[in-house]
Structure formats: C-alpha cells, structure tokens
Design a protein around this motif. Structure first.
Motif, PDB file in Angstrom:
ATOM      1  N   LYS A  89     -29.243  -6.340  75.304  1.00  0.00           N
ATOM      2  CA  LYS A  89     -30.616  -6.309  75.807  1.00  0.00           C
ATOM      3  C   LYS A  89     -31.180  -4.895  75.724  1.00  0.00           C
ATOM      4  CE  LYS A  89     -30.071 -10.092  79.155  1.00  0.00           C
ATOM      5  NZ  LYS A  89     -30.049 -10.430  80.603  1.00  0.00           N
ATOM      6  N   TYR A  95     -33.778 -11.797  73.577  1.00  0.00           N
ATOM      7  CA  TYR A  95     -35.013 -12.205  74.245  1.00  0.00           C
ATOM      8  C   TYR A  95     -34.802 -13.552  74.919  1.00  0.00           C
ATOM      9  CZ  TYR A  95     -35.841 -15.092  70.052  1.00  0.00           C
ATOM     10  OH  TYR A  95     -35.737 -16.000  69.021  1.00  0.00           O
ATOM     11  N   CYS A  97     -35.426 -17.387  76.206  1.00  0.00           N
ATOM     12  CA  CYS A  97     -35.976 -18.578  75.555  1.00  0.00           C
ATOM     13  C   CYS A  97     -35.816 -19.769  76.491  1.00  0.00           C
ATOM     14  CB  CYS A  97     -35.250 -18.836  74.236  1.00  0.00           C
ATOM     15  SG  CYS A  97     -35.677 -20.407  73.451  1.00  0.00           S
ATOM     16  N   ARG A 123     -39.828 -15.701  70.617  1.00  0.00           N
ATOM     17  CA  ARG A 123     -39.694 -14.300  70.214  1.00  0.00           C
ATOM     18  C   ARG A 123     -41.053 -13.605  70.322  1.00  0.00           C
ATOM     19  NH1 ARG A 123     -39.436 -14.414  64.875  1.00  0.00           N
ATOM     20  NH2 ARG A 123     -37.448 -15.543  64.879  1.00  0.00           N
ATOM     21  N   TRP A 134     -30.685 -16.611  76.434  1.00  0.00           N
ATOM     22  CA  TRP A 134     -31.047 -15.374  75.737  1.00  0.00           C
ATOM     23  C   TRP A 134     -30.580 -15.470  74.286  1.00  0.00           C
ATOM     24  CZ3 TRP A 134     -33.631 -11.030  77.708  1.00  0.00           C
ATOM     25  CH2 TRP A 134     -33.947 -11.097  79.062  1.00  0.00           C
ATOM     26  N   ASP A 137     -32.356 -11.591  68.345  1.00  0.00           N
ATOM     27  CA  ASP A 137     -33.346 -11.439  67.275  1.00  0.00           C
ATOM     28  C   ASP A 137     -32.553 -11.103  66.011  1.00  0.00           C
ATOM     29  OD1 ASP A 137     -35.235 -10.456  65.438  1.00  0.00           O
ATOM     30  OD2 ASP A 137     -36.554  -9.736  67.041  1.00  0.00           O
TER      31      ASP A 137
END
Length: 281
Positions: A89, A95, A97, A123, A134, A137
């Motif tokens: 993080k 990120y 979700c 995102r 989480w 990306d």
C-alpha cells in the motif's frame, strides 16, 4: 539447504492427488539430501477444520512420508501478511475494491488464468476501504518490478507475465490474504528452495515471481508436476468426493505400498496423470 514443502488446506480430507504431490515433494528433498517441510494453510475461515489436520498427520505417517522440523501454520503468520500488505500500500500498488464476482464477470473484457480479468472498475475511484478487498495495480507493479524471469525444473526458463491475471486480489475481504500473497510469503519465510506443486498452478508463479521482486524476497526454483485426473480429465477434488486417504487407511490398505505405486505411476483404474509442461518462455 535444499528444502521442499507440502502445504495442504484443512478444508477437507486428503485424496490420491494430495498423496502424489506429497510423494513428489518428499522424494525430491530426500534425493538431494534436503528437508521436507509440512505447512498447514489454515486461514480459509470456517472452512478450515482442525479435525482434518490430525488426519493429515496420520495420512503422511501411513504413507511413510516423515516431515522435518515443526509443522508450520499459516494462522500463526497473520502479522506477516498484514505487514506485506501495508508495504505494498505504501508503494502505491494496492487499491480497495468492492466489486462482486457477478459485476466483474459482466464487465470483464477477457479471461485469464483465474477466470474473468478484472476490468479495473475501482482503480482510481474513491472507495471505502472498510471491509473491501485490496487489488494490486498490475500495470504499476510490473513497471516497478521490471522484466523478470523464473525457472521451472520441468519447463525451463520463463519470462514472468503476471499481467495475464489483471489486478488480482492480494488482501481478501473475508480472509487475511489471498493464496498469491500468503504462499509467496510463506515459501520465503520457510526458506523453500524448490516450490513443488501441481501444473494447474503454473501460471500463478508469474504473479509470485513479481511479488518476490516487489517485496525483496528470495527466488526459489519451481517444479510443477503433472496432476492425477479422473476419467474425462478432471483433477481429483475433495468437493467431488474423491476417495480420501483416511478411508483407505482405515480400510487396512498398505500406505507404503500405495506411495510406492504412486512413485511408479501405477494408479487405480480410471486415474491417470495429466498436465505435462512444455517451455513457455
């Protein structure tokens, strides 16, 4: 020190497919003068049942597959998973979700090794992280990790392609960590030098190699062995009621003879090996 491991989940009894996997890991360790570890992957919530763990111990002893050292339990490593998640993080790679499986399936534009590839709906959005999953990306992560390779003993050198999975979940909303994150961290903590597992998990190693690079973890070699399958090519599965090792043991079957038969690829009628690997580099 050369090290392998057998890592069952106590959400059902072991069957012949597990026995074959354990034999492969055990024998590779013994052939190379190394250690064979036992890890219990018991973080699957209410599905993880303690009574199966005692059965696992009896099954491995019955098969003549002694493990080295103390048994490792994932449930005692939750802080390690949290710490790794926080590190990712802070790197700006995860990120939150809140998408459901149905929403993902409806919006997905392609399919990857795990099924529909997440389209990145959350995102860049402002999503309440409380109780959310989480995701990583993947584009940012692969750019940061750079080009990577890994080696499978059977398939040879591979170019890591984690992007095939899309933005996979690393911290689940219902569990402490996903398989990808927990297995990668555990293999590093246990100093595993050869990760043995079925060919159905071959693609997952692309993601695991990337996580190793991001988290500064050692890189093992992999050994993805063929799977035992039923008639029609389906792999043996606890949920379909494949005969358990415990049932065979209690019926008086010779476990040592069964392990030797698996080594010699002599399987019960209708059971065969499937999943030989070719180079994907």
């Amino acid at each position: 020190m050369f090290r392998t491991r057998f890592a069952p989940s106590p959400n059902g009894p072991l069957h012949l497919g597990h026995a074959f996997a354990a034999v492969v890991a055990h024998d590779l360790a013994r052939e190379r003068g190394g250690q064979f570890l036992l890890r219990i992957e018991d973080i699957d919530g209410a599905r993880s049942r303690p009574e199966f763990i005692d059965e696992f111990f009896r099954d491995l002893e019955w098969l003549g597959l002694p493990w080295d050292g103390e048994v490792v339990y994932q449930s005692r490593r939750l802080d390690r998973y949290i710490e790794a998640g926080e590190a990712l993080k802070h790197m700006g790679l995860l990120y939150p979700c809140r998408c459901t499986r149905a929403e993902i399936a409806a919006a997905a534009t392609g399919s990857g090794p795990d099924g529909p590839v997440y389209p990145g709906t959350c995102r860049g959005r402002a999503v309440d992280p409380e109780g959310a999953a989480w995701r990583i990306d993947m584009a940012r992560a692969t750019a940061l990790a750079g080009p990577l390779t890994w080696v499978d003993e059977l398939a040879g050198a591979q170019i890591a392609q984690p992007e095939r999975f899309g933005d996979v979940v690393l911290l689940r909303k219902d569990l402490p960590a996903s398989y990808h994150l927990a297995a990668t961290l555990d293999d590093a903590a246990d100093r595993i030098t050869l990760v043995t597992r079925g060919a159905d998990l071959f693609a997952a190693s692309h993601v695991h190699r990337m996580l190793q690079a991001l988290l500064g973890l050692p890189v093992p070699t992999w050994h993805h062995h063929a799977l035992l399958v039923e008639p029609g090519g389906r792999k043996l599965a606890k949920r379909r009621g494949s005969p358990s090792l415990g049932d065979r043991r209690r019926a008086g079957e010779d476990g040592l003879a069964l392990a030797d038969a698996l080594r010699a690829h002599r399987f019960p009628t209708g059971i065969s090996l499937c999943g030989g690997l070719d180079s994907e580099s």
